[in-house]
Design a protein around this motif. Sequence first.
Motif, PDB file in Angstrom:
ATOM      1  N   ASN A  60       0.852  -1.188   0.000  1.00 33.61           N
ATOM      2  CA  ASN A  60       0.000   0.000   0.000  1.00 33.61           C
ATOM      3  C   ASN A  60       0.887   1.238   0.000  1.00 33.61           C
ATOM      4  OD1 ASN A  60      -2.487   1.185  -0.127  1.00 33.61           O
ATOM      5  ND2 ASN A  60      -2.854   1.179   2.069  1.00 33.61           N
ATOM      6  N   THR A  61       1.805   1.278  -0.969  1.00 31.57           N
ATOM      7  CA  THR A  61       2.773   2.361  -1.032  1.00 31.57           C
ATOM      8  C   THR A  61       2.288   3.446  -1.991  1.00 31.57           C
ATOM      9  OG1 THR A  61       4.057   1.566  -2.943  1.00 31.57           O
ATOM     10  CG2 THR A  61       4.542   0.566  -0.797  1.00 31.57           C
ATOM     11  N   VAL A  62       3.066   4.510  -2.099  1.00 33.82           N
ATOM     12  CA  VAL A  62       2.700   5.632  -2.977  1.00 33.82           C
ATOM     13  C   VAL A  62       2.865   5.283  -4.450  1.00 33.82           C
ATOM     14  CG1 VAL A  62       3.246   7.361  -1.241  1.00 33.82           C
ATOM     15  CG2 VAL A  62       5.035   6.611  -2.835  1.00 33.82           C
ATOM     16  N   ARG A  63       3.438   4.114  -4.766  1.00 29.45           N
ATOM     17  CA  ARG A  63       3.651   3.765  -6.168  1.00 29.45           C
ATOM     18  C   ARG A  63       2.894   2.501  -6.595  1.00 29.45           C
ATOM     19  NH1 ARG A  63       8.229   2.216  -3.370  1.00 29.45           N
ATOM     20  NH2 ARG A  63       8.976   0.104  -3.767  1.00 29.45           N
ATOM     21  N   HIS A  64       2.077   1.920  -5.687  1.00 28.89           N
ATOM     22  CA  HIS A  64       1.375   0.677  -6.001  1.00 28.89           C
ATOM     23  C   HIS A  64      -0.126   0.904  -6.158  1.00 28.89           C
ATOM     24  CE1 HIS A  64       5.030  -1.467  -4.607  1.00 28.89           C
ATOM     25  NE2 HIS A  64       4.612  -2.380  -5.459  1.00 28.89           N
ATOM     26  N   LEU A  65      -0.693   0.266  -7.184  1.00 29.50           N
ATOM     27  CA  LEU A  65      -2.132   0.201  -7.393  1.00 29.50           C
ATOM     28  C   LEU A  65      -2.500  -1.249  -7.656  1.00 29.50           C
ATOM     29  CD1 LEU A  65      -2.650   3.202  -9.855  1.00 29.50           C
ATOM     30  CD2 LEU A  65      -3.433   3.115  -7.476  1.00 29.50           C
ATOM     31  N   ASN A  66      -3.729  -1.625  -7.348  1.00 31.25           N
ATOM     32  CA  ASN A  66      -4.180  -2.984  -7.642  1.00 31.25           C
ATOM     33  C   ASN A  66      -4.902  -3.078  -8.980  1.00 31.25           C
ATOM     34  OD1 ASN A  66      -4.495  -2.867  -4.286  1.00 31.25           O
ATOM     35  ND2 ASN A  66      -3.397  -4.588  -5.146  1.00 31.25           N
ATOM     36  N   GLU A  67      -5.325  -1.943  -9.503  1.00 26.52           N
ATOM     37  CA  GLU A  67      -5.809  -1.853 -10.886  1.00 26.52           C
ATOM     38  C   GLU A  67      -5.132  -0.652 -11.517  1.00 26.52           C
ATOM     39  OE1 GLU A  67      -9.880  -1.045 -13.516  1.00 26.52           O
ATOM     40  OE2 GLU A  67     -10.019  -1.351 -11.358  1.00 26.52           O
ATOM     41  N   PHE A  68      -4.518  -0.863 -12.663  1.00 31.90           N
ATOM     42  CA  PHE A  68      -3.816   0.228 -13.329  1.00 31.90           C
ATOM     43  C   PHE A  68      -3.970   0.086 -14.833  1.00 31.90           C
ATOM     44  CE2 PHE A  68      -0.873  -3.260 -12.770  1.00 31.90           C
ATOM     45  CZ  PHE A  68      -0.171  -3.331 -13.967  1.00 31.90           C
ATOM     46  N   THR A  69      -3.598   1.117 -15.552  1.00 36.48           N
ATOM     47  CA  THR A  69      -3.658   1.094 -17.009  1.00 36.48           C
ATOM     48  C   THR A  69      -2.302   0.670 -17.557  1.00 36.48           C
ATOM     49  OG1 THR A  69      -5.279   2.876 -16.999  1.00 36.48           O
ATOM     50  CG2 THR A  69      -4.166   2.425 -19.088  1.00 36.48           C
ATOM     51  N   SER A  70      -2.310  -0.404 -18.311  1.00 35.29           N
ATOM     52  CA  SER A  70      -1.073  -0.942 -18.873  1.00 35.29           C
ATOM     53  C   SER A  70      -1.039  -0.692 -20.377  1.00 35.29           C
ATOM     54  CB  SER A  70      -0.976  -2.440 -18.590  1.00 35.29           C
ATOM     55  OG  SER A  70       0.268  -2.949 -19.020  1.00 35.29           O
ATOM     56  N   ILE A  71       0.088  -0.211 -20.853  1.00 37.26           N
ATOM     57  CA  ILE A  71       0.331  -0.049 -22.289  1.00 37.26           C
ATOM     58  C   ILE A  71       1.336  -1.127 -22.678  1.00 37.26           C
ATOM     59  CG2 ILE A  71       1.080   1.507 -24.128  1.00 37.26           C
ATOM     60  CD1 ILE A  71       0.554   3.822 -22.130  1.00 37.26           C
ATOM     61  N   ASP A  72       0.897  -2.066 -23.486  1.00 33.22           N
ATOM     62  CA  ASP A  72       1.722  -3.232 -23.809  1.00 33.22           C
ATOM     63  C   ASP A  72       2.039  -3.289 -25.298  1.00 33.22           C
ATOM     64  OD1 ASP A  72       1.895  -5.484 -21.443  1.00 33.22           O
ATOM     65  OD2 ASP A  72       0.213  -4.120 -21.190  1.00 33.22           O
ATOM     66  N   MET A  73       3.241  -3.749 -25.597  1.00 30.89           N
ATOM     67  CA  MET A  73       3.685  -3.901 -26.986  1.00 30.89           C
ATOM     68  C   MET A  73       4.338  -5.261 -27.166  1.00 30.89           C
ATOM     69  SD  MET A  73       6.562  -4.068 -29.046  1.00 30.89           S
ATOM     70  CE  MET A  73       7.978  -3.233 -28.373  1.00 30.89           C
ATOM     71  N   GLU A  74       4.152  -5.847 -28.345  1.00 25.13           N
ATOM     72  CA  GLU A  74       4.852  -7.077 -28.718  1.00 25.13           C
ATOM     73  C   GLU A  74       5.087  -7.034 -30.218  1.00 25.13           C
ATOM     74  OE1 GLU A  74       6.579 -10.259 -26.673  1.00 25.13           O
ATOM     75  OE2 GLU A  74       5.130  -8.839 -25.858  1.00 25.13           O
ATOM     76  N   ALA A  75       6.266  -7.475 -30.648  1.00 27.02           N
ATOM     77  CA  ALA A  75       6.589  -7.463 -32.078  1.00 27.02           C
ATOM     78  C   ALA A  75       7.408  -8.693 -32.436  1.00 27.02           C
ATOM     79  CB  ALA A  75       7.359  -6.196 -32.461  1.00 27.02           C
ATOM     80  N   ALA A  76       7.183  -9.195 -33.637  1.00 25.92           N
ATOM     81  CA  ALA A  76       7.891 -10.379 -34.142  1.00 25.92           C
ATOM     82  C   ALA A  76       9.229  -9.993 -34.748  1.00 25.92           C
ATOM     83  CB  ALA A  76       7.030 -11.088 -35.182  1.00 25.92           C
ATOM     84  N   PHE A  77      10.153 -10.954 -34.717  1.00 33.62           N
ATOM     85  CA  PHE A  77      11.462 -10.835 -35.363  1.00 33.62           C
ATOM     86  C   PHE A  77      12.276  -9.651 -34.833  1.00 33.62           C
ATOM     87  CE2 PHE A  77       8.584 -12.876 -38.431  1.00 33.62           C
ATOM     88  CZ  PHE A  77       9.204 -14.108 -38.534  1.00 33.62           C
ATOM     89  N   ILE A  78      12.120  -9.360 -33.539  1.00 31.45           N
ATOM     90  CA  ILE A  78      12.971  -8.355 -32.895  1.00 31.45           C
ATOM     91  C   ILE A  78      13.537  -8.948 -31.615  1.00 31.45           C
ATOM     92  CG2 ILE A  78      11.565  -6.457 -33.825  1.00 31.45           C
ATOM     93  CD1 ILE A  78      10.631  -5.960 -30.886  1.00 31.45           C
ATOM     94  N   ASP A  79      14.582  -8.315 -31.091  1.00 36.13           N
ATOM     95  CA  ASP A  79      15.172  -8.748 -29.827  1.00 36.13           C
ATOM     96  C   ASP A  79      14.912  -7.690 -28.759  1.00 36.13           C
ATOM     97  OD1 ASP A  79      16.895  -6.696 -30.496  1.00 36.13           O
ATOM     98  OD2 ASP A  79      18.625  -7.989 -30.877  1.00 36.13           O
ATOM     99  N   ASP A  80      15.515  -7.883 -27.590  1.00 36.47           N
ATOM    100  CA  ASP A  80      15.294  -6.955 -26.486  1.00 36.47           C
ATOM    101  C   ASP A  80      15.803  -5.553 -26.799  1.00 36.47           C
ATOM    102  OD1 ASP A  80      17.774  -8.410 -26.459  1.00 36.47           O
ATOM    103  OD2 ASP A  80      18.218  -7.621 -24.477  1.00 36.47           O
ATOM    104  N   ARG A  81      16.883  -5.455 -27.576  1.00 40.69           N
ATOM    105  CA  ARG A  81      17.427  -4.134 -27.899  1.00 40.69           C
ATOM    106  C   ARG A  81      16.475  -3.331 -28.765  1.00 40.69           C
ATOM    107  NH1 ARG A  81      23.042  -6.270 -30.135  1.00 40.69           N
ATOM    108  NH2 ARG A  81      21.549  -7.812 -30.900  1.00 40.69           N
TER     109      ARG A  81
END
Length: 427
Positions: free
Chosen positions: A215-236
């Motif tokens: 229950n800190t100043v940076r934690h929520l139990n529901e939040f808005t997530s922006i997610d991305m995924e792409a093929a044929f790429i690496d972590d860089r």
Amino acid sequence: MRTYIADTETLDDGKEVTLQGWIQELRKIKNLMFIIVRDSTGQIQVTVKKGSITNYDELYEITRESVISVHGILNKKSVSRSGTEILATGVEILSIADTPLPLGVIDRVSADFDTRLNNRFLDLRKPEHLVIFKFESQLLFGIREYMNRENFIEVHTPKIVGAATEGGADLFRVEYFEKQAYLNQSPQLYKEILIGSGFDKVFEVGPAFRAEKENTVRHLNEFTSIDMEAAFIDDRKAMEYLERAISYAVNRTIDVMGAELERSGYHVSRLDPPFPRITYEEALGYLNDHGLKLSFGDDFSPEANKILAQKFNGFYFITGWPSAMRPFYTHPDTNPEITKSFDLQLNDIEVTSGAQRVHNYRMLEENFMKKGLNKNDFEFYEKAFKYGMPPHAGWGLGLERLVMNLLGLNNVRESTLFPRDRTRLSP
């Protein structure tokens, strides 16, 4: 036709206008009233003379935060503080506010955070709070614009699921007819299935749920997530997409509303990628040189993150996290004890986690065993890996945390319209 208060700046003196908004302040003399009216774009003085409107006596008794519609003449030669006023020719009372107000809107007396959240409808009327969500909206628009320019497809995946995304106990269980289900921790597994479906590049903006008891100043139990995924790429390449998306969105938002942010006391700097990078092991060594006693595999405490923030002061990546600290779908590096993963930090708070993912079916099965997971719970997911899964990578970005840090807010609940945390389920 309604005129917004901000638009009066561009209108000619003597123009007839109709404004609608809340009564912020009211000063009364026997035959004269000065009303400060506020809408979502600003505030302006409305001058009402007795005899200029038919319901003067009724208006004379009006309360603060009541809602009115004002028809009148724009006077740009006013002696008011703003140099502009509306000389009212008609006022319609749309809604009368009860008294006393449970929370002041312009009062100098501060309220505790729980009182503010319990009366969020009033708290959000404060211009300096409203601008947070204008900023959040523009920032999200900029991220979407960047992703669309890079040919990503926006998708929407299920939020009621039959298996945990990352395993563990941080799950909200729900009754789903005769079955046990969960609120999704992230769209991770579905993003990967879509990569196996040939979508190539996907992103999603949606809610995510974590049953963490912090229950800190940076934690929520529901939040808005922006997610991305792409093929044929690496972590860089995933990191490159991330830093470019954030930089584009921040710089665009400054162009759109920089002056408004400054007036509200928020100072946001333009960004120029690439962001600095430091490996987990390098960070570990740096922290130990500064008096901490950390071993490989230890997570970084708030104290450790503050030390790192002093070194980097802004956005920076921590890369190469230990395998034991990452989910089963994270791809190992050449050294199997280290993963092709990263966190993006903004000052002392993590805002993004990402990685290259496992795409080899056998490696995925081995990871299920290493993490103590029952692969049968993930049959819908691992099935997609049996029939040709390309290498892929991606990330998940917490919108509220990002906004909190960019604007220098003290609590992530400040950048959340109606927060859901360890104790709060209303409003």
